[in-house]
Write a protein that holds these residues in place. Structure first.
Motif, PDB file in Angstrom:
ATOM      1  N   ILE A 115      10.317   3.694   3.080  1.00 39.38           N
ATOM      2  CA  ILE A 115      11.732   3.957   2.866  1.00 39.38           C
ATOM      3  C   ILE A 115      12.488   4.043   4.192  1.00 39.38           C
ATOM      4  CG2 ILE A 115      13.418   5.625   1.965  1.00 39.38           C
ATOM      5  CD1 ILE A 115      11.489   6.337  -0.215  1.00 39.38           C
ATOM      6  N   GLY A 116      11.818   4.599   5.206  1.00 43.01           N
ATOM      7  CA  GLY A 116      12.446   4.729   6.517  1.00 43.01           C
ATOM      8  C   GLY A 116      12.805   6.144   6.880  1.00 43.01           C
ATOM      9  N   VAL A 117      12.727   7.069   5.885  1.00 46.75           N
ATOM     10  CA  VAL A 117      13.067   8.468   6.107  1.00 46.75           C
ATOM     11  C   VAL A 117      12.006   9.347   5.451  1.00 46.75           C
ATOM     12  CG1 VAL A 117      15.550   7.980   6.196  1.00 46.75           C
ATOM     13  CG2 VAL A 117      14.502   8.638   4.023  1.00 46.75           C
ATOM     14  N   THR A 118      12.043  10.645   5.754  1.00 45.92           N
ATOM     15  CA  THR A 118      11.107  11.587   5.164  1.00 45.92           C
ATOM     16  C   THR A 118      11.545  11.989   3.753  1.00 45.92           C
ATOM     17  OG1 THR A 118      12.312  13.500   6.008  1.00 45.92           O
ATOM     18  CG2 THR A 118      10.617  12.536   7.454  1.00 45.92           C
ATOM     19  N   PRO A 119      10.643  12.577   2.957  1.00 38.74           N
ATOM     20  CA  PRO A 119      11.044  13.072   1.631  1.00 38.74           C
ATOM     21  C   PRO A 119      12.183  14.087   1.712  1.00 38.74           C
ATOM     22  CG  PRO A 119       8.652  13.043   1.819  1.00 38.74           C
ATOM     23  CD  PRO A 119       9.190  12.736   3.182  1.00 38.74           C
ATOM     24  N   LYS A 120      12.174  14.944   2.726  1.00 40.23           N
ATOM     25  CA  LYS A 120      13.230  15.941   2.867  1.00 40.23           C
ATOM     26  C   LYS A 120      14.580  15.277   3.068  1.00 40.23           C
ATOM     27  CE  LYS A 120      14.489  20.116   5.448  1.00 40.23           C
ATOM     28  NZ  LYS A 120      14.078  21.062   6.535  1.00 40.23           N
ATOM     29  N   ARG A 121      14.604  14.237   3.881  1.00 42.06           N
ATOM     30  CA  ARG A 121      15.863  13.535   4.115  1.00 42.06           C
ATOM     31  C   ARG A 121      16.333  12.826   2.848  1.00 42.06           C
ATOM     32  NH1 ARG A 121      20.252  13.270   7.691  1.00 42.06           N
ATOM     33  NH2 ARG A 121      21.593  11.996   6.350  1.00 42.06           N
ATOM     34  N   LEU A 122      15.412  12.237   2.110  1.00 42.80           N
ATOM     35  CA  LEU A 122      15.779  11.602   0.852  1.00 42.80           C
ATOM     36  C   LEU A 122      16.368  12.621  -0.112  1.00 42.80           C
ATOM     37  CD1 LEU A 122      15.782   9.107  -1.006  1.00 42.80           C
ATOM     38  CD2 LEU A 122      13.476   9.761  -1.730  1.00 42.80           C
TER      39      LEU A 122
ATOM     40  N   HIS B 211       0.879  13.205   5.317  1.00 46.04           N
ATOM     41  CA  HIS B 211       0.607  11.872   4.758  1.00 46.04           C
ATOM     42  C   HIS B 211       1.796  11.381   3.943  1.00 46.04           C
ATOM     43  CE1 HIS B 211      -1.725   8.546   3.073  1.00 46.04           C
ATOM     44  NE2 HIS B 211      -1.201   8.865   1.892  1.00 46.04           N
ATOM     45  N   LEU B 212       2.385  12.255   3.145  1.00 45.41           N
ATOM     46  CA  LEU B 212       3.525  11.877   2.321  1.00 45.41           C
ATOM     47  C   LEU B 212       4.700  11.458   3.197  1.00 45.41           C
ATOM     48  CD1 LEU B 212       4.471  11.691  -0.626  1.00 45.41           C
ATOM     49  CD2 LEU B 212       5.330  14.033  -0.413  1.00 45.41           C
ATOM     50  N   ALA B 213       4.967  12.221   4.251  1.00 42.57           N
ATOM     51  CA  ALA B 213       6.071  11.891   5.156  1.00 42.57           C
ATOM     52  C   ALA B 213       5.832  10.550   5.843  1.00 42.57           C
ATOM     53  CB  ALA B 213       6.253  12.996   6.190  1.00 42.57           C
ATOM     54  N   GLN B 214       4.591  10.278   6.232  1.00 40.19           N
ATOM     55  CA  GLN B 214       4.270   9.005   6.884  1.00 40.19           C
ATOM     56  C   GLN B 214       4.499   7.832   5.952  1.00 40.19           C
ATOM     57  OE1 GLN B 214       0.215   9.700   8.112  1.00 40.19           O
ATOM     58  NE2 GLN B 214       0.803  10.411  10.161  1.00 40.19           N
ATOM     59  N   ARG B 215       4.058   7.974   4.712  1.00 41.71           N
ATOM     60  CA  ARG B 215       4.258   6.899   3.735  1.00 41.71           C
ATOM     61  C   ARG B 215       5.752   6.669   3.477  1.00 41.71           C
ATOM     62  NH1 ARG B 215       0.387   3.264   3.612  1.00 41.71           N
ATOM     63  NH2 ARG B 215      -1.531   3.909   2.595  1.00 41.71           N
ATOM     64  N   PHE B 216       6.507   7.738   3.375  1.00 43.93           N
ATOM     65  CA  PHE B 216       7.951   7.610   3.155  1.00 43.93           C
ATOM     66  C   PHE B 216       8.614   6.871   4.313  1.00 43.93           C
ATOM     67  CE2 PHE B 216       7.794  10.021  -0.590  1.00 43.93           C
ATOM     68  CZ  PHE B 216       9.057  10.131  -1.148  1.00 43.93           C
ATOM     69  N   LYS B 217       8.245   7.214   5.534  1.00 40.49           N
ATOM     70  CA  LYS B 217       8.864   6.569   6.683  1.00 40.49           C
ATOM     71  C   LYS B 217       8.476   5.093   6.756  1.00 40.49           C
ATOM     72  CE  LYS B 217      10.324   8.653  10.160  1.00 40.49           C
ATOM     73  NZ  LYS B 217      10.552   9.278  11.488  1.00 40.49           N
ATOM     74  N   GLU B 218       7.249   4.771   6.366  1.00 34.53           N
ATOM     75  CA  GLU B 218       6.818   3.381   6.359  1.00 34.53           C
ATOM     76  C   GLU B 218       7.568   2.549   5.320  1.00 34.53           C
ATOM     77  OE1 GLU B 218       2.671   3.445   5.606  1.00 34.53           O
ATOM     78  OE2 GLU B 218       2.141   4.362   7.526  1.00 34.53           O
TER      79      GLU B 218
ATOM     80  N   ALA C 255      11.148  21.147  -4.517  1.00 33.75           N
ATOM     81  CA  ALA C 255      10.518  21.560  -3.253  1.00 33.75           C
ATOM     82  C   ALA C 255       9.539  20.476  -2.819  1.00 33.75           C
ATOM     83  CB  ALA C 255       9.795  22.892  -3.433  1.00 33.75           C
ATOM     84  N   ILE C 256       9.686  20.006  -1.588  1.00 33.69           N
ATOM     85  CA  ILE C 256       8.840  18.919  -1.104  1.00 33.69           C
ATOM     86  C   ILE C 256       7.370  19.343  -1.072  1.00 33.69           C
ATOM     87  CG2 ILE C 256       8.448  17.303   0.775  1.00 33.69           C
ATOM     88  CD1 ILE C 256      11.118  16.989  -0.757  1.00 33.69           C
ATOM     89  N   GLY C 257       7.112  20.605  -0.753  1.00 29.01           N
ATOM     90  CA  GLY C 257       5.739  21.100  -0.762  1.00 29.01           C
ATOM     91  C   GLY C 257       5.099  20.980  -2.131  1.00 29.01           C
ATOM     92  N   ASP C 258       5.884  21.192  -3.178  1.00 29.07           N
ATOM     93  CA  ASP C 258       5.368  21.051  -4.540  1.00 29.07           C
ATOM     94  C   ASP C 258       4.974  19.604  -4.832  1.00 29.07           C
ATOM     95  OD1 ASP C 258       5.850  23.721  -4.881  1.00 29.07           O
ATOM     96  OD2 ASP C 258       7.678  23.456  -6.077  1.00 29.07           O
ATOM     97  N   LEU C 259       5.703  18.653  -4.260  1.00 26.94           N
ATOM     98  CA  LEU C 259       5.372  17.245  -4.465  1.00 26.94           C
ATOM     99  C   LEU C 259       4.028  16.906  -3.826  1.00 26.94           C
ATOM    100  CD1 LEU C 259       8.804  15.461  -3.844  1.00 26.94           C
ATOM    101  CD2 LEU C 259       7.636  15.787  -6.024  1.00 26.94           C
ATOM    102  N   SER C 260       3.783  17.467  -2.651  1.00 28.19           N
ATOM    103  CA  SER C 260       2.505  17.232  -1.983  1.00 28.19           C
ATOM    104  C   SER C 260       1.351  17.766  -2.819  1.00 28.19           C
ATOM    105  CB  SER C 260       2.498  17.890  -0.604  1.00 28.19           C
ATOM    106  OG  SER C 260       3.478  17.333   0.237  1.00 28.19           O
ATOM    107  N   VAL C 261       1.539  18.969  -3.370  1.00 22.96           N
ATOM    108  CA  VAL C 261       0.500  19.574  -4.202  1.00 22.96           C
ATOM    109  C   VAL C 261       0.274  18.736  -5.459  1.00 22.96           C
ATOM    110  CG1 VAL C 261      -0.113  21.581  -5.589  1.00 22.96           C
ATOM    111  CG2 VAL C 261       0.927  21.893  -3.325  1.00 22.96           C
ATOM    112  N   ALA C 262       1.364  18.305  -6.090  1.00 21.45           N
ATOM    113  CA  ALA C 262       1.268  17.559  -7.348  1.00 21.45           C
ATOM    114  C   ALA C 262       0.590  16.210  -7.162  1.00 21.45           C
ATOM    115  CB  ALA C 262       2.652  17.367  -7.948  1.00 21.45           C
TER     116      ALA C 262
ATOM    117  N   ALA D 174       0.832  -1.205   0.000  1.00 26.20           N
ATOM    118  CA  ALA D 174       0.000   0.000   0.000  1.00 26.20           C
ATOM    119  C   ALA D 174       0.863   1.250   0.000  1.00 26.20           C
ATOM    120  CB  ALA D 174      -0.910   0.002   1.231  1.00 26.20           C
ATOM    121  N   GLY D 175       0.523   2.187  -0.875  1.00 23.07           N
ATOM    122  CA  GLY D 175       1.235   3.458  -0.934  1.00 23.07           C
ATOM    123  C   GLY D 175       2.506   3.447  -1.756  1.00 23.07           C
ATOM    124  N   LEU D 176       2.876   2.293  -2.320  1.00 24.77           N
ATOM    125  CA  LEU D 176       4.148   2.211  -3.043  1.00 24.77           C
ATOM    126  C   LEU D 176       4.157   3.091  -4.290  1.00 24.77           C
ATOM    127  CD1 LEU D 176       6.948   0.903  -3.116  1.00 24.77           C
ATOM    128  CD2 LEU D 176       5.968  -0.926  -4.520  1.00 24.77           C
TER     129      LEU D 176
END
Length: 279
Positions: free
Chosen positions: A197-204, A188-195, A174-181, A154-156
């Protein structure tokens, strides 16, 4: 060392950069690996190796292999005098369909491969690999095992798409632009990334920018640090230096000295380009 690698067939090629076989005497007993935007699975077929996941973590020994989700800090790999293994270099999102737990639980905490796939399954796989007829058959066996274990996640699709955009821009988006797109909240995006990948989009994004900087660097020639920092999108050289120390524990100039040592002592080695001698 003997190093054989290849890209797996679809659909695994959308999750994995390459499958590899490694055998021989390592260039150094200990190697430091800076964080990269990828995950790793190793099935060990030789003597145990050792990993320290960070400066504040004790070194652990791995006999059958290990799983490493995308790290946030440099980690140290200790080789036996002779090593033999097969492994998988996953894309940043690629390990998720093979994990029975959220990736965040393993962040900067390498675990034995049997903790992820179970001891009986790993013992059977190691036996089949050990009796295989050469590296290419071994990689085929590993690919077949991965195909059997591939699960819907889920969420992949969301994480894969946004990670691909981050990679394509070398972390400059810009990570905010990804959320909008994508039409989801940044939370929600950060939660999915941590689930997954293990890190947030910003860290990636930070990791992709650092990786792009390293690959743009030619340690064998003169380096204009100002131009390199500017091209990579760092605010200034102070920011650039801070990130280098955060990712490697070294200043940029010291990092180049260590890379040059590797080039000087082991020219043309299969491992040159990312690992650093820790001895």
């Amino acid at each position: 060392m003997e190093y054989v690698s290849r890209v797996p067939r679809p659909p695994l090629d959308g999750l994995i950069d390459d499958l590899y076989y490694l055998k021989g005497a390592p260039p150094y007993a200990r190697l430091t690996l800076p964080p990269a935007p990828s995950a790793l699975l190793i099935v060990n077929l030789g003597a145990p190796f050792r990993i320290r996941g960070g400066t504040d973590i004790e070194t652990a020994e791995y006999a059958d292999g290990c799983v490493v989700t995308m790290p946030t800090r440099a980690w140290e790999f200790g080789y036996p005098p002779w090593t033999r293994s097969v492994g998988v270099h996953f894309k940043s999102w690629g390990l998720a369909p093979f994990l029975p737990m959220p990736a965040a639980e393993l962040c900067d905490r390498p675990v034995p491969v049997e903790q992820v796939w179970g001891r009986p399954a790993i013992a059977e796989l190691r036996d089949r690999l050990a009796t295989a007829d050469g590296p290419h058959e071994m990689l085929t066996l590993l690919e077949e095992e991965l195909m059997r274990r591939l699960c819907e996640t889920a969420g992949l699709a969301l994480v894969r798409y946004t990670s691909s955009v981050i990679a394509a821009t070398s972390g400059a988006v810009a990570i905010g632009d990804l959320s909008v797109a994508t039409g989801v909240s940044s939370t929600h995006l950060a939660q999915r990334f941590k689930e997954l990948i293990g890190v947030t989009p910003k860290r990636l994004a930070r990791t992709h920018r650092f990786t792009a900087t390293v690959f743009a660097l030619n340690p064998a020639g003169p380096i204009d640090w100002g131009d390199l920092a500017y091209d990579a999108g760092y605010f200034d050289q102070a920011h650039f230096g801070h990130e280098f120390r955060a990712f490697t524990g070294l200043t940029p100039t010291r990092y180049v000295e260590v890379r040059r040592r590797f080039l000087r002592e082991h020219p043309g080695h299969a491992m040159d380009g990312w690992p650093l001698p820790a001895d």
